[in-house]
Design a protein around this motif. Structure first.
Motif, mmCIF file in Angstrom:
data_model
loop_
_atom_site.group_PDB
_atom_site.id
_atom_site.type_symbol
_atom_site.label_atom_id
_atom_site.label_comp_id
_atom_site.label_asym_id
_atom_site.label_seq_id
_atom_site.Cartn_x
_atom_site.Cartn_y
_atom_site.Cartn_z
ATOM 1 N N CYS A 190 -29.532 -8.058 123.669
ATOM 2 C CA CYS A 190 -28.070 -8.131 123.721
ATOM 3 C C CYS A 190 -27.435 -7.546 122.456
ATOM 4 O O CYS A 190 -26.432 -6.832 122.537
ATOM 5 C CB CYS A 190 -27.623 -9.574 123.951
ATOM 6 S SG CYS A 190 -28.043 -10.172 125.612
ATOM 7 N N ARG A 205 -27.725 -3.833 122.703
ATOM 8 C CA ARG A 205 -26.721 -3.305 123.639
ATOM 9 C C ARG A 205 -25.357 -3.204 122.973
ATOM 10 O O ARG A 205 -24.623 -2.238 123.196
ATOM 11 C CB ARG A 205 -26.616 -4.199 124.869
ATOM 12 C CG ARG A 205 -27.726 -4.022 125.837
ATOM 13 C CD ARG A 205 -27.438 -4.861 127.060
ATOM 14 N NE ARG A 205 -28.535 -4.838 127.989
ATOM 15 C CZ ARG A 205 -28.588 -5.615 129.051
ATOM 16 N NH1 ARG A 205 -27.620 -6.462 129.306
ATOM 17 N NH2 ARG A 205 -29.615 -5.536 129.864
ATOM 18 N N GLU A 242 -23.086 0.109 122.521
ATOM 19 C CA GLU A 242 -21.674 0.189 122.902
ATOM 20 C C GLU A 242 -20.804 0.655 121.730
ATOM 21 O O GLU A 242 -19.898 1.463 121.894
ATOM 22 C CB GLU A 242 -21.173 -1.158 123.437
ATOM 23 C CG GLU A 242 -21.733 -1.510 124.792
ATOM 24 C CD GLU A 242 -21.387 -0.474 125.865
ATOM 25 O OE1 GLU A 242 -20.230 -0.017 125.927
ATOM 26 O OE2 GLU A 242 -22.300 -0.119 126.627
ATOM 27 N N LEU A 291 -32.517 -0.468 121.050
ATOM 28 C CA LEU A 291 -32.510 -1.023 122.402
ATOM 29 C C LEU A 291 -33.871 -0.836 123.070
ATOM 30 O O LEU A 291 -34.398 -1.760 123.695
ATOM 31 C CB LEU A 291 -31.411 -0.358 123.240
ATOM 32 C CG LEU A 291 -31.272 -0.851 124.684
ATOM 33 C CD1 LEU A 291 -31.002 -2.348 124.733
ATOM 34 C CD2 LEU A 291 -30.174 -0.074 125.390
ATOM 35 N N ASN A 316 -36.212 -3.947 124.207
ATOM 36 C CA ASN A 316 -36.658 -4.067 125.600
ATOM 37 C C ASN A 316 -38.174 -4.185 125.671
ATOM 38 O O ASN A 316 -38.702 -4.977 126.454
ATOM 39 C CB ASN A 316 -36.199 -2.855 126.419
ATOM 40 C CG ASN A 316 -34.749 -2.939 126.801
ATOM 41 O OD1 ASN A 316 -34.208 -4.017 126.961
ATOM 42 N ND2 ASN A 316 -34.112 -1.799 126.952
ATOM 43 N N ASP A 335 -24.472 -2.024 132.063
ATOM 44 C CA ASP A 335 -24.516 -3.214 131.222
ATOM 45 C C ASP A 335 -25.577 -4.205 131.644
ATOM 46 O O ASP A 335 -25.604 -5.312 131.164
ATOM 47 C CB ASP A 335 -23.129 -3.890 131.276
ATOM 48 C CG ASP A 335 -23.017 -5.024 130.285
ATOM 49 O OD1 ASP A 335 -23.532 -4.882 129.163
ATOM 50 O OD2 ASP A 335 -22.425 -6.057 130.636
ATOM 51 N N GLU A 369 -34.190 1.874 129.957
ATOM 52 C CA GLU A 369 -32.921 2.510 129.689
ATOM 53 C C GLU A 369 -32.153 2.787 130.973
ATOM 54 O O GLU A 369 -30.953 2.885 130.979
ATOM 55 C CB GLU A 369 -33.143 3.822 128.941
ATOM 56 C CG GLU A 369 -33.672 3.601 127.570
ATOM 57 C CD GLU A 369 -34.070 4.897 126.901
ATOM 58 O OE1 GLU A 369 -34.820 4.811 125.930
ATOM 59 O OE2 GLU A 369 -33.648 5.977 127.324
#
Length: 190
Positions: free
Chosen positions: A46, A49, A53, A85, A89, A176, A182
């Motif tokens: 999160c 992410r 953004e 990211l 992940n 999102d 990805e």
């Protein structure tokens, strides 16, 4: 050949101690530890992410008056955010697999325990195994799940921008909600 000494010896001792400690933990302790790792890794995804953004906003903020240096900086920030990211992940996927493995081991132990209790009724055995089976199924579902990050309580324009991005994503995919890859593929390896 001389035996290791100094930092190399300490490193080897530390690794051996860590392996011994891990081997001595019960399946329940490993499951709890791995569950905490999943929680921490979800938070890392999160956060990554959010960084993506922010980097995308930097790219969107480029104007005809922006300099080449501004564009390079925005590109570098986007590259760094995407790498974070991707790493987050990967760690989340590993933690979820470990959690699943732990739940399978607990189920196996429950089956072995039921097998040892010859005076247990089938109904009691069924209840005991169903509880463990539910944990296995929940851990398996977690492997296929998509990470949903809580939206920070921010201004309305940011929320509507995210909704617009979700509406324009191809094939119903949302920009999102894909945690494990990805492209939103929650861990599948095609």
């Amino acid at each position: 050949m001389a035996s290791p000494s100094g930092p190399a010896c300490l490193l080897l001792s530390g690794v051996a101690l860590m392996m011994l400690t891990t081997a001595c933990r019960s399946p329940e302790q490993r499951a709890e530890s791995d569950e905490q790792a999943v929680i921490a890794d979800v938070a890392a995804v999160c956060a990554a992410r959010a960084a993506v953004e922010e980097a995308v906003a930097g790219v969107e903020g480029l104007t005809p008056e922006s300099t080449v240096e501004d564009a390079e900086t925005a590109g570098t920030k986007l590259d760094q955010a995407m790498a974070s990211l991707r790493d987050a992940n990967t760690e989340l996927e590993k933690a979820e697999v470990k959690e699943f493995r732990d739940q399978v081991e607990l189920f196996r132990q429950a089956v072995a325990e039921v097998r040892r209790q010859k005076d247990m009724t089938l109904a009691d055995a069924s209840v005991a195994l169903q509880l463990e089976a539910a944990s296995v199924l929940a851990a398996r579902a977690q492997l296929d799940s998509v990470v949903i990050c809580a939206e920070p309580e921010a201004s309305e324009p940011a929320a509507s921008a995210n909704e617009d991005a979700d509406d324009s994503a191809p094939d119903g995919a949302s920009g999102d909600n894909g945690a494990a890859g990805e492209n939103g593929d929650a861990g599948s390896s095609e």
